[in-house]
Design an enzyme around this catalytic site. Sequence first.
Site, PDB file in Angstrom:
ATOM      1  N   HIS A 142       2.242  -5.517   0.320  1.00 10.08           N
ATOM      2  CA  HIS A 142       2.038  -4.147   0.832  1.00 10.08           C
ATOM      3  C   HIS A 142       2.647  -3.118  -0.126  1.00 10.08           C
ATOM      4  CE1 HIS A 142       2.164  -1.118   4.301  1.00 10.08           C
ATOM      5  NE2 HIS A 142       2.966  -0.567   3.402  1.00 10.08           N
ATOM      6  N   GLU A 143       3.882  -3.385  -0.572  1.00 15.08           N
ATOM      7  CA  GLU A 143       4.557  -2.395  -1.424  1.00 15.08           C
ATOM      8  C   GLU A 143       3.918  -2.316  -2.811  1.00 15.08           C
ATOM      9  OE1 GLU A 143       6.380  -0.403   0.071  1.00 15.08           O
ATOM     10  OE2 GLU A 143       6.814  -1.584   1.859  1.00 15.08           O
ATOM     11  N   HIS A 146       1.080  -0.014  -2.905  1.00 17.66           N
ATOM     12  CA  HIS A 146       1.433   1.407  -3.059  1.00 17.66           C
ATOM     13  C   HIS A 146       1.473   1.812  -4.531  1.00 17.66           C
ATOM     14  CE1 HIS A 146       2.414   2.949   0.937  1.00 17.66           C
ATOM     15  NE2 HIS A 146       3.119   1.870   1.227  1.00 17.66           N
TER      16      HIS A 146
END
Length: 176
Positions: A142-143, A146
């Site tokens: 998920h990170e 980003h």
Amino acid sequence: MAVITVLKMGDPRLQLQAEKISDFESDSLRDNIADMIDTMRQYHGVGLAAPQIGIAKQIIILEVDNNPRYPDADTIELEILINPKIIQFSQQKDLAWEGCLSLPGMRGKVERSREITYQANTETGQSYTATAQGFHARVIQHEIDHLNGILYPQRLTTLNEFGFEDSLPEFQQALI
Ligand code: NI
């Protein structure tokens, strides 16, 4: 250092490709990391990527310690990953709920690899390779998204499993 206001989905800065870090001696790198830690803890995040506080650099941090937003998650020690890159994704995937500080109050079900192997630099620039499983692997995936300008709604398999925590039946009791 300081708690910085987390940018919300719709802000163009969340769509940028983050730049690699090459100078590990700079004060700005230290300051950025300190601000990220303060901000993640203040917002009860389990992870934060630098672009979420308006810094287009390849820095992500993770930490899970009795988090009210993820009450069932195992503890993850504070981890700072600079220039992280996933080099292997398991074929096995899991579908699970995710949230994001850039979409406050919302959750969506996202499919992620169950296990990953990743490379990153430490704060001082050492390169290392590690593996992660389960929720830990999910947070890293998920990170890192980003850093490539991707937010989890772009990963949803169906919009029927996306919505507000206070309306999704799964979260009526789970969350404080
Ligand atoms: Ni996020």
